[in-house]
Design a protein around this motif. Structure first.
Motif, short mmCIF file in Angstrom:
data_model
loop_
_atom_site.label_atom_id
_atom_site.label_comp_id
_atom_site.label_asym_id
_atom_site.label_seq_id
_atom_site.Cartn_x
_atom_site.Cartn_y
_atom_site.Cartn_z
N HIS A 14 -32.65 -1.80 12.84
CA HIS A 14 -31.30 -0.38 11.18
C HIS A 14 -30.49 -0.94 11.91
O HIS A 14 -29.27 -0.32 11.11
N LEU A 15 -29.74 -0.37 13.48
CA LEU A 15 -28.43 0.02 13.92
C LEU A 15 -27.64 -1.35 13.21
O LEU A 15 -26.02 -0.58 12.60
N VAL A 16 -28.16 -2.10 13.24
CA VAL A 16 -27.69 -3.08 12.56
C VAL A 16 -27.18 -3.71 11.14
O VAL A 16 -26.43 -3.92 10.89
N GLY A 70 -23.17 -0.64 14.93
CA GLY A 70 -24.05 -1.97 14.69
C GLY A 70 -24.42 -2.86 16.11
O GLY A 70 -25.01 -3.03 16.34
N ALA A 71 -23.27 -4.18 16.16
CA ALA A 71 -24.31 -4.99 16.96
C ALA A 71 -24.06 -4.64 18.21
O ALA A 71 -25.31 -4.79 19.40
N PHE A 72 -23.31 -3.88 19.24
CA PHE A 72 -22.68 -3.25 20.41
C PHE A 72 -24.80 -2.01 20.47
O PHE A 72 -24.73 -2.39 21.59
N GLN A 73 -24.01 -1.18 19.32
CA GLN A 73 -25.74 -0.01 19.23
C GLN A 73 -26.57 -1.33 19.05
O GLN A 73 -27.48 -0.78 20.04
N GLY A 74 -27.35 -1.78 18.15
CA GLY A 74 -28.56 -2.44 18.16
C GLY A 74 -28.35 -3.57 19.98
O GLY A 74 -29.37 -3.55 20.24
N GLY A 75 -27.58 -4.29 20.17
CA GLY A 75 -27.27 -4.61 21.19
C GLY A 75 -27.95 -3.69 22.63
O GLY A 75 -28.86 -4.23 23.59
N ALA A 76 -27.32 -2.50 22.81
CA ALA A 76 -27.48 -2.15 24.07
C ALA A 76 -29.37 -1.62 24.27
O ALA A 76 -30.02 -1.35 24.38
N VAL A 77 -29.35 -1.16 22.11
CA VAL A 77 -31.20 -0.52 22.53
C VAL A 77 -31.91 -1.74 22.93
O VAL A 77 -33.08 -1.14 23.30
N VAL A 109 -23.45 -12.41 11.36
CA VAL A 109 -22.69 -12.39 12.70
C VAL A 109 -23.34 -10.93 13.98
O VAL A 109 -23.64 -10.74 15.15
N GLU A 110 -23.75 -10.39 12.66
CA GLU A 110 -24.40 -8.70 13.44
C GLU A 110 -25.12 -9.44 14.68
O GLU A 110 -25.54 -8.45 15.77
N VAL A 111 -26.74 -9.49 13.50
CA VAL A 111 -27.47 -9.86 14.34
C VAL A 111 -27.87 -10.64 15.50
O VAL A 111 -27.89 -10.21 16.55
N LEU A 112 -26.39 -11.86 15.65
CA LEU A 112 -26.83 -12.52 16.46
C LEU A 112 -25.79 -12.52 17.96
O LEU A 112 -26.30 -12.21 19.29
N LEU A 113 -24.95 -11.00 17.49
CA LEU A 113 -24.31 -10.98 18.86
C LEU A 113 -24.98 -9.22 19.12
O LEU A 113 -24.58 -9.37 20.22
N THR A 114 -25.72 -9.12 18.33
CA THR A 114 -27.23 -8.16 19.28
C THR A 114 -27.41 -8.87 19.70
O THR A 114 -27.48 -8.03 21.00
N LEU A 115 -28.35 -10.06 19.63
CA LEU A 115 -28.80 -10.49 20.33
C LEU A 115 -28.35 -10.57 21.67
O LEU A 115 -28.81 -10.35 22.90
N SER A 116 -26.55 -11.36 21.53
CA SER A 116 -26.53 -11.91 22.53
C SER A 116 -26.12 -10.82 23.46
O SER A 116 -26.26 -10.97 24.75
N ILE A 117 -25.65 -9.50 22.49
CA ILE A 117 -25.13 -8.42 23.98
C ILE A 117 -26.65 -8.10 24.82
O ILE A 117 -26.62 -7.23 25.55
N GLY A 118 -28.28 -7.22 23.82
CA GLY A 118 -28.43 -7.86 24.58
C GLY A 118 -29.78 -8.25 25.55
O GLY A 118 -30.00 -8.16 26.94
N ALA A 119 -29.31 -9.56 25.07
CA ALA A 119 -29.09 -10.51 26.67
C ALA A 119 -28.77 -10.34 27.87
O ALA A 119 -29.06 -10.25 28.61
N SER A 120 -27.56 -9.75 27.09
CA SER A 120 -26.41 -9.71 28.24
C SER A 120 -27.02 -8.94 29.41
O SER A 120 -26.69 -8.53 30.00
N LEU A 121 -27.16 -7.66 28.38
CA LEU A 121 -27.31 -5.84 29.39
C LEU A 121 -28.81 -6.15 30.44
O LEU A 121 -28.70 -6.18 31.23
N THR A 122 -29.60 -7.16 29.27
CA THR A 122 -30.95 -7.53 30.09
C THR A 122 -30.64 -8.13 31.41
O THR A 122 -30.66 -7.68 32.78
#
Length: 132
Positions: free
Chosen positions: A21-23, A32-39, A103-116
């Motif tokens: 939803h954030l994305v 968008g991307a960072f907030q969704g990736g953080a979640v 771009v937003e969806v793929l950045l979200t996956l990348s940011i989430g994977a980075s944080l994890t």
């Protein structure tokens, strides 16, 4: 414990929906991307803390690709109009929304994977000075 396991099974799907939803909201407004990736990263950390098995691909080449796909897609989408004879980041109106969402969806996956992966790397059981 059983409470943490039950809460993890209940909350992780909700966290994935919230990240999506954030994305979606962020593709046309702020965020968008960072907030969704953080979640997503928080969901991954919750899974790791609750004792669920860490997937084998989380430290190999597939993880490196997940980490890089967001940035590589962003660069490719930014340069695509330049290669096609236009100017940098100039897109036709009919494809603008879908490219931003991609771009937003793929950045979200990348940011989430980075944080994890940052959490998993900092919580690893290797001794000081030793690398895996």
């Amino acid at each position: 414990g059983p409470v943490l396991g039950a809460l993890t099974r209940a909350y992780v799907p909700i966290m994935i929906v919230v990240a999506g939803h954030l994305v979606w909201i962020g593709s046309s407004g702020p965020g968008g991307a960072f907030q969704g990736g953080a979640v997503l990263g928080a969901a991954g950390i919750l899974l790791a803390l609750s004792g669920f098995a860490r997937p084998r691909w989380s430290s190999g080449a597939p993880m490196r690709w997940v980490l890089a796909v967001g940035l590589l897609t962003f660069i490719a989408v930014a340069l695509l109009p330049l290669v096609l004879g236009g100017t940098l980041l100039q897109y036709p109106d009919e494809s603008r929304k879908s490219l931003v969402l991609l771009v937003e969806v793929l950045l979200t996956l990348s940011i989430g994977a980075s944080l994890t992966s940052l959490f998993l790397a900092s919580a690893s059981d290797t001794s000081e000075g030793e690398r895996r």
